[in-house]
Design an enzyme around this catalytic site. Structure first.
Site, short mmCIF file in Angstrom:
data_model
loop_
_atom_site.label_atom_id
_atom_site.label_comp_id
_atom_site.label_asym_id
_atom_site.label_seq_id
_atom_site.Cartn_x
_atom_site.Cartn_y
_atom_site.Cartn_z
N LYS A 172 -5.06 10.00 2.77
CA LYS A 172 -5.70 9.13 3.76
C LYS A 172 -6.78 9.87 4.55
CE LYS A 172 -5.28 5.68 4.27
NZ LYS A 172 -6.27 4.78 3.59
N ARG B 118 0.86 -1.19 0.00
CA ARG B 118 0.00 0.00 0.00
C ARG B 118 0.89 1.23 0.00
NH1 ARG B 118 2.27 2.07 3.76
NH2 ARG B 118 0.73 3.74 3.60
N ASP C 268 -2.41 10.77 -2.50
CA ASP C 268 -2.76 9.67 -3.41
C ASP C 268 -3.15 10.16 -4.80
OD1 ASP C 268 -3.10 8.39 -0.64
OD2 ASP C 268 -3.06 6.73 -2.08
#
Ligand code: MRU
Length: 359
Positions: free
Chosen positions: A262, A57, A251
């Site tokens: 996040k 991840r 991201d």
């Protein structure tokens, strides 16, 4: 697991991915910090599953994993006598691209692999495979270099002075989340090494606990002082005046600077502005999606209810509690004081500044 095997190399090396022996070896981040186990994939389906299930991840790391996943699909096609064309590999492309929808690094890396395959279409099949391996390794090393450049640029923003300050970070953005030393955590490493920091407040980062399981673990390996806090403690920590910067990764960054990261990042940005604490986003240009006009166009991944209801086998809520579990939120560009990329730093990022980064 299809195309997979379990290894236990028993060795802690802060590297979350290794491509060797025609297989992708993945450090299983779901088991950290208490178990160090490596998984290995020999096909794209296995890589897509490890990305979807969070064994690997962090946006840059899943981009690198996807590139190697595509390379494995090329290898399988070659060994099965299927032609090596963009069309014959389309199913693998789509499976990998769908594994996680928010981190744009994944599709960015896959598109580079596709462009490489297209550019090599007149070569013999074995040469096409060799070109693709070079491309995947290049995506990995480009991330290592970007991490180094961002770390130096970001650390330089953190003031030096007689009284060294603290920073606060969220999620995990270090070696585990990238191919190199990290984005936001890379900045923190360099700031510590150059004597600019007293320490780091680390949000535990519910529900996956990337802060407590992964960031705290990485900081311990580096002997950087930290204090782990519950996510809900961030407001009082920022009100205390001890923190000079909140430093986070990303991201997907839209063309106007709105930033998906996040879940919980947006709340930190609002709190930081309220308390006069500066807010830094650290991400390579591969995380910027210029086709996304603003944050409203960013797809936010919704994760299973079980991740909020329980930790491991331990239920924390009624077994059928109704849950809302977005994995990311969007911080408006107006709340970001500095966007640090390998190509430069933007103060108060906006559409024009982002365009300049690609100029
Ligand atoms: O769900 P995750 O753990 O993949 O989310 C990771 C993050 O939100 C990171 O902040 C981001 O990917 C940047 S990692 C350098």
């Amino acid at each position: 697991m299809q195309g997979g095997c379990v290894l236990d190399w028993g060795l802690v090396v802060l590297k979350s991915l290794k491509y060797k022996g025609n297989a992708l070896h993945v450090l299983d981040q779901r088991l950290l910090p208490h178990r160090v186990e490596w998984l290995c994939c020999t096909d794209a389906t296995c890589v897509a599953k490890l990305i979807r299930d969070m064994a690997v991840r962090g946006a840059p790391a899943i981009g690198v994993a996807a590139a190697y996943g595509y390379l494995l699909a090329v290898r399988s096609a070659l060994s099965q006598g299927r032609g090596l064309t963009v069309d014959t590999l389309d199913a693998a492309y789509r499976e990998l691209a769908a594994a996680r929808p928010t981190a744009v690094n994944l599709v960015w890396a896959l598109d580079r692999m596709v462009a490489c395959l297209q550019a090599a279409r007149s070569l013999p099949q074995a040469d096409r495979l060799a070109r693709l391996e070079v491309e995947a390794r290049g995506i990995e090393s480009r991330d290592v270099e970007a991490n180094l450049a961002m770390s130096q640029r970001g650390a330089a923003l953190i003031e030096t002075g007689a009284e060294r300050g603290w920073v606060l970070t969220h999620c995990n953005t270090g070696a585990l989340a990238t191919a190199g030393q990290g984005t936001a955590l890379g900045v923190i490493r360099d700031a510590w090494a150059s004597g600019r920091l007293a320490g780091v407040y680390v949000d535990e980062t519910r529900p996956w606990l990337q802060g407590s399981r992964l960031t705290a673990w990485e900081l311990e390996q580096e002997s950087i002082p930290y204090r782990l806090i519950c996510d809900g403690a961030a407001a009082s920590v920022l009100a205390s005046g001890r923190v000079s910067w909140v430093v986070v990764g990303a991201d997907r960054i839209a063309a106007n600077g709105d930033t998906a990261n996040k879940i919980g990042t947006y709340s930190l940005a609002v709190l930081a502005r309220h308390h006069g604490v500066k807010f830094m986003v650290v991400a390579p240009r591969a995380t910027i999606d210029r086709d996304c006009a603003d944050g409203g166009a960013i797809e936010i991944e919704q994760r299973p209810a079980a991740e909020v209801r329980a930790i491991g086998d331990q239920l924390l809520a009624p077994a059928d509690a109704s849950v809302y579990n977005p994995a990311f939120d969007v911080t408006p560009a107006g709340l970001i004081d500095a966007l640090v990329t390998e190509a430069g730093v933007l103060r108060q990022p906006d559409r024009e500044g982002i365009a300049r980064l690609f100029g």
